[in-house]
Design an enzyme around this catalytic site. Structure first.
Site, PDB file in Angstrom:
ATOM      1  N   HIS A 135     -16.358 -77.981 105.307  1.00  0.00           N
ATOM      2  CA  HIS A 135     -17.518 -77.960 106.205  1.00  0.00           C
ATOM      3  C   HIS A 135     -17.097 -77.682 107.660  1.00  0.00           C
ATOM      4  CE1 HIS A 135     -21.740 -78.286 106.511  1.00  0.00           C
ATOM      5  NE2 HIS A 135     -21.915 -79.263 105.632  1.00  0.00           N
TER       6      HIS A 135
ATOM      7  N   ASP B  25     -23.231 -62.341  91.310  1.00  0.00           N
ATOM      8  CA  ASP B  25     -22.785 -61.735  90.052  1.00  0.00           C
ATOM      9  C   ASP B  25     -21.378 -61.179  90.232  1.00  0.00           C
ATOM     10  OD1 ASP B  25     -22.393 -60.416  87.693  1.00  0.00           O
ATOM     11  OD2 ASP B  25     -24.169 -59.138  87.846  1.00  0.00           O
TER      12      ASP B  25
END
Length: 375
Positions: free
Chosen positions: A81, A303
């Site tokens: 983060h 994908d």
């Protein structure tokens, strides 16, 4: 992303490489997806990955690719983060996937121009780092996670139930957040015997709210916290939705403009610290619920060449002492019009929440991902 954490404010871009490991499971993927208990998901993440890893020399990106006996594949990613928020993480993985398919032009490349929008400052104080600024909202404790599924029909019913003259067209994130807040607040009251005021926070993505908009592929933490303080006698669903919308809309063009430039970091610190003060009421008079929504980020469009994901999950850490108590992550469902909520509560509160009849009227606890796909 191939470097190492140097200190609380910097990364050593030494190109030592990201952490990457491959694993194999002698069972078919369907066997895992049939489970209603989602705690197994954490095993698909790189070992040692934690939500708050900021140790000097630590990795920025950690990846585990797991191959199942059937040929199915899972990709587990821990992205620090320090440099990644949800949209940045999605950009990184989407770009990686497009390059894998040799279709790099289909995905935007990560944009590292954040320092032009939010200039670096040598006066930036240690107490204003991300972890320090958000520490007022994080509570340590032995917590348990639970995944709650809200399908499109349940969300439509919630929208009708919560619509009011103040909020005519509530969003799915607003209504699911409001319902979870109401049920969790009831749980807190049942445990303590007192209905306290509650500070509800939502992480807001600044990218699309700026004028002109920041690049949606910007790397970094382009986030600000919206905060709504709900009084003990104002826990109706319509009232909670109204409070959430007002809080989120306060993060507007004027505020985002003030956050930019040389003095922007100081303004940001002031905003966060004001929320932090409210969360630390004297004599523990305020409860706290923290939301982060990953909805509408396009995670189901990623994908790598094997087809789009069957399921995207926010990996749980069950029965562990971590700073995620009273935190909720909202994810899109496979069909895109539902929401999966990953709820982290202390174990005693979770035991009560899973018996809450109002919650059970709209949400399904720990539903198998395969059932979601079929439905």
């Amino acid at each position: 992303m191939a470097g190492r954490i140097k200190d609380h404010l910097s990364i050593d871009c030494n190109d030592e490489g990201a952490y990457y490991v491959e694993a194999r499971v002698n069972h078919p993927l369907r066997e895992f997806l049939n489970h209603t208990d989602s705690s197994y998901v954490s095993q698909l993440l790189p070992a040692g990955a934690t939500w708050t890893a900021t140790t000097a020399g630590g990795y920025i990106a950690m990846i585990q690719v797991t191959t199942f006996a059937c040929g199915g594949i899972s990709l587990g990613a821990f992205l620090s983060h320090i440099i990644f928020d949800g949209p940045a993480a999605t950009t990184f993985i989407s770009s990686w996937a497009a390059l894998t398919r040799k279709c790099g032009e289909e995905a935007g490349s990560p944009n590292f121009d954040a320092s032009f929008v939010f200039p670096q400052s040598v006066a930036y104080p240690r107490e204003a780092t991300l972890s320090a600024l958000f520490s007022p909202f994080l509570k340590k404790g032995i917590c348990r996670s639970m995944r709650i599924v809200f399908d499109a029909l349940a969300i439509d019913l919630l929208k009708v139930k919560t619509a009011s003259s103040s909020v005519r067209d509530p969003t799915r994130v607003e209504v699911v957040s409001a319902l979870l807040c109401k049920c969790i607040m009831a749980t807190f009251k049942a445990k303590s015997g007192i209905q306290k005021s509650t500070l509800i926070t939502h992480a807001v993505n600044l990218r699309q709210r700026a004028v002109p908009q920041f690049s949606k592929h910007s790397m970094g933490n382009f986030l600000c916290m919206a905060a709504a303080l709900v009084r003990a006698n104002k826990t109706g669903l319509d009232n909670l939705v109204c409070h959430l919308r007002k809080a989120i809309r306060k993060i507007d063009i004027d505020l985002i403009t003030a956050l930019q430039g040389d003095g922007g970091w100081l303004k940001y610190c002031e905003c966060i610290k004001e929320i932090g003060k409210a969360s630390h009421g004297t004599n523990d008079k305020i409860d706290l619920i923290v939301f982060s929504s990953w909805c509408n980020m396009g995670v189901y469009e990623i994908d790598f060449g094997w087809g789009k994901p069957t399921w995207v999950a926010c990996a749980p850490k069950t029965k562990s002492k971590i700073e995620m108590v009273n935190m909720i992550f909202l994810m899109d469902s496979k069909m895109g019009n539902g929401i999966e909520a990953w709820v982290y509560l202390e174990e005693q509160h979770m035991a009560m929440l899973e018996q809450n009849q109002e919650l059970l009227a709209f949400g399904i606890l720990e539903q198998s991902p395969l059932n979601l796909i079929v439905s």
